[in-house]
Design an enzyme around this catalytic site. Structure first.
Site: not given
Length: 243
Positions: A171-173, A177, A210
């Site tokens: 979800h938050d690449l 991370n 993203r």
């Protein structure tokens, strides 16, 4: 090959915990709170994000303890309470389950250790323990100090492709991370709100866009940040290469 189930459940009134009895045979619900580790003087460090992430040690193992915090506008007046719609739908249960899937698939990511959910009326709060990637640093920290060896950019892309080929949506690449350890192995972390999806180009492409935005954001924010657009092309070569 799917490993036999090692997960045990502990339920007491409004408290619900799941833990891996191989990794943490002496499990106590208190281990899902930072006070336990501070009291036992086994905190190895912290990291700040939306909240504090705690790095802790236990029986020669290194773990990461994270409390689930809300972001955005709603987080300004409700920092960590979530609407309860079923135990399996909690943020902690979903991330724990996904990390277990990643472990079974042999993908380079943290392994699940334990989680707890504490209910209060119609709402809940949650915490997660997972394994810590040993001697690793995120790309932001590395690129703030030095450039990467060019051979690593395709490797980063190829690693992301491995996740995508298994339908793993992050979800938050972003570059906070993505970790590299001292052997230059690539890992992805923080799978909150991630899931396993049908393999399709649309969400995969959005995931990569993203990631590209996060590189550009840090380039504009950090003086001397060691990233250029041509590095993205190298990463893409690794991502698009057929395996």
């Amino acid at each position: 090959m799917v490993k036999p189930c090692r997960e045990k459940v502990l339920q007491q009134d409004n408290l619900y915990c799941v833990f891996d009895e191989e990794k943490i045979p002496d499990f106590s619900p208190e281990m899902l709170g930072e006070d336990y580790w501070l009291r036992h003087k086994t905190v190895d460090g912290t990291a700040r994000g939306r909240g504090t992430t705690w790095f802790v040690s236990h029986n020669k193992q290194q773990w990461v303890l994270r409390h689930y915090y809300r972001g955005g506008l709603i987080g300004k007046f409700n920092k960590d309470s979530y609407w309860f719609t079923g135990q399996n739908n909690t943020r902690a249960a979903r991330e724990y389950s996904l990390l277990l899937t990643l472990e079974q698939l042999g993908l380079p990511a943290p392994q699940p250790v334990a989680y707890r959910v504490i209910r209060k009326g119609l709402f809940y709060r949650a915490d997660l323990l997972s394994t810590r990637i040993k001697d690793a640093e995120d790309l932001v920290g590395i690129l703030s100090r030095k450039p990467l060896d060019e051979a690593l950019w395709p490797e980063i892309g190829a690693t992301i492709r491995r996740f995508h080929d298994h339908g793993i949506y992050h979800h938050d690449l972003n570059i906070h991370n993505i970790l590299l350890d001292q052997q230059s192995r690539v890992f992805l972390i923080d799978f909150d709100r991630g899931e396993q999806r049908t393999v399709a180009d649309s969400w995969q492409q959005a995931n990569m866009e993203r990631l590209l935005r996060s590189f550009r954001k840090e380039l504009n924010k950090i003086p001397g940040f060691h990233w250029r657009e041509e590095h993205w092309q190298l990463l893409q070569q690794g991502y698009l290469k057929k395996t």
